[in-house]
Design a protein around this motif. Structure first.
Motif, PDB file in Angstrom:
ATOM      1  N   SER A 130       0.953  -1.082   0.066  1.00  0.00           N
ATOM      2  CA  SER A 130      -0.096   0.029   0.269  1.00  0.00           C
ATOM      3  C   SER A 130       1.059   1.381   0.048  1.00  0.00           C
ATOM      4  N   VAL A 131       0.514   2.252  -1.035  1.00  0.00           N
ATOM      5  CA  VAL A 131       1.375   3.401  -1.033  1.00  0.00           C
ATOM      6  C   VAL A 131       0.532   4.612  -0.617  1.00  0.00           C
ATOM      7  N   PHE A 132      -1.018   4.201  -0.334  1.00  0.00           N
ATOM      8  CA  PHE A 132      -1.679   5.087  -0.163  1.00  0.00           C
ATOM      9  C   PHE A 132      -1.300   6.203   0.941  1.00  0.00           C
ATOM     10  N   ASP A 133      -1.043   5.756   2.243  1.00  0.00           N
ATOM     11  CA  ASP A 133      -0.921   6.607   3.222  1.00  0.00           C
ATOM     12  C   ASP A 133       0.450   7.448   2.846  1.00  0.00           C
ATOM     13  N   GLY A 134       1.350   6.764   2.356  1.00  0.00           N
ATOM     14  CA  GLY A 134       2.740   7.330   2.085  1.00  0.00           C
ATOM     15  C   GLY A 134       2.617   8.453   0.932  1.00  0.00           C
ATOM     16  N   LEU A 135       1.606   8.456   0.085  1.00  0.00           N
ATOM     17  CA  LEU A 135       1.264   9.552  -0.793  1.00  0.00           C
ATOM     18  C   LEU A 135       0.611  10.855  -0.112  1.00  0.00           C
ATOM     19  N   VAL A 136      -0.376  10.270   0.908  1.00  0.00           N
ATOM     20  CA  VAL A 136      -1.028  11.299   1.405  1.00  0.00           C
ATOM     21  C   VAL A 136      -0.171  12.258   2.541  1.00  0.00           C
ATOM     22  N   ALA A 137       0.768  11.320   3.089  1.00  0.00           N
ATOM     23  CA  ALA A 137       1.431  11.892   4.161  1.00  0.00           C
ATOM     24  C   ALA A 137       2.599  12.989   3.941  1.00  0.00           C
ATOM     25  N   THR A 138       2.749  13.287   2.647  1.00  0.00           N
ATOM     26  CA  THR A 138       3.535  14.504   2.117  1.00  0.00           C
ATOM     27  C   THR A 138       2.507  15.164   0.850  1.00  0.00           C
ATOM     28  N   PRO A 139       2.517  16.396   1.015  1.00  0.00           N
ATOM     29  CA  PRO A 139       1.546  17.125   0.015  1.00  0.00           C
ATOM     30  C   PRO A 139       1.988  17.015  -1.665  1.00  0.00           C
ATOM     31  N   THR A 140       3.317  16.541  -1.757  1.00  0.00           N
ATOM     32  CA  THR A 140       3.447  16.442  -3.291  1.00  0.00           C
ATOM     33  C   THR A 140       2.457  15.852  -4.060  1.00  0.00           C
ATOM     34  N   TRP A 141       1.907  14.627  -3.980  1.00  0.00           N
ATOM     35  CA  TRP A 141       1.242  13.894  -4.689  1.00  0.00           C
ATOM     36  C   TRP A 141      -0.161  14.803  -5.264  1.00  0.00           C
ATOM     37  N   GLY A 164       5.252  13.884  -7.744  1.00  0.00           N
ATOM     38  CA  GLY A 164       4.454  12.836  -7.143  1.00  0.00           C
ATOM     39  C   GLY A 164       4.995  11.459  -7.408  1.00  0.00           C
ATOM     40  N   TYR A 165       5.090  11.121  -8.661  1.00  0.00           N
ATOM     41  CA  TYR A 165       5.826   9.955  -9.256  1.00  0.00           C
ATOM     42  C   TYR A 165       6.982   9.416  -8.348  1.00  0.00           C
TER      43      TYR A 165
END
Length: 190
Positions: free
Chosen positions: A144-155, A171-172
């Motif tokens: 799961s990358v969901f929480d890791g992507l939400v944790a920083t604003p970049t994505w 983001g990528y």
């Protein structure tokens, strides 16, 4: 070794001005360790799980002949969430795809990604949570990358600034870093 990456526009890397997406960045890093590695990005923009189910095998078989070590990475579901496909249908397609693929190749599943739209993000998160027990039951490594992507604003910031769905290079890069840093990925690639 040859690896096919099967999925939707997030797998394709849509929105990345460098045209690498997370897949290209993962491959760049992995080629430092395996110079013979060949990667195939089979991400198709707007594909839902039912469309991936209908086409993935023919696309993968063309690229992974028996004489080469082949592997397959799957990542899809956000289009199902965006188009309000019932989760049971998505999970049914995912189970069929993963069951068929694991009978032939080592496979890996990466969960869904967040979207700026809160309703879509909530449905995507629910799918991501449902993939974990599905993959565990099938014996398929899952990340799961969901929480890791939400944790920083970049994505999400890049997606909002772009087309409202797809991030840019930052983001990528963040997603690729999450994949490369995961123990599940390192074990799978060993």
């Amino acid at each position: 070794m040859r690896i096919c990456f099967v999925g939707d526009s997030m797998t394709n890397g849509t929105g990345d001005p460098q045209h690498l997406g997370w897949v290209g960045r993962v491959l760049q890093d992995e080629r430092k360790r395996r110079s013979e590695l060949t990667g195939y990005n089979l991400g198709v923009r707007r594909d839902r799980s039912d469309q991936i189910r209908a086409t993935w095998r023919a696309e993968v078989e063309r690229r992974l002949p028996a004489e080469f070590e082949g592997r397959v990475v799957f990542s899809f579901g956000v289009n199902d969430a965006a188009q309000e496909i019932v989760p049971e249908a998505t999970l049914g397609h995912a189970e069929a795809i993963l069951s068929e693929a694991r009978a032939r190749w080592p496979i890996f599943m990466i969960g869904t990604v967040p979207m700026p739209d809160e309703a879509i993000r909530s449905r995507s998160r629910a799918l991501d949570l449902a993939y974990r027990p599905l993959c565990a039951g099938l014996g398929v490594p899952f990340l799961s990358v969901f929480d890791g992507l939400v944790a920083t604003p970049t994505w999400l910031d890049e997606a909002r600034a772009g087309d409202g769905a797809h991030p840019g290079a930052g983001g990528y890069r963040r997603m690729a870093d999450l994949v490369l840093a995961s123990e599940a990925w390192r074990v799978w690639m060993a």
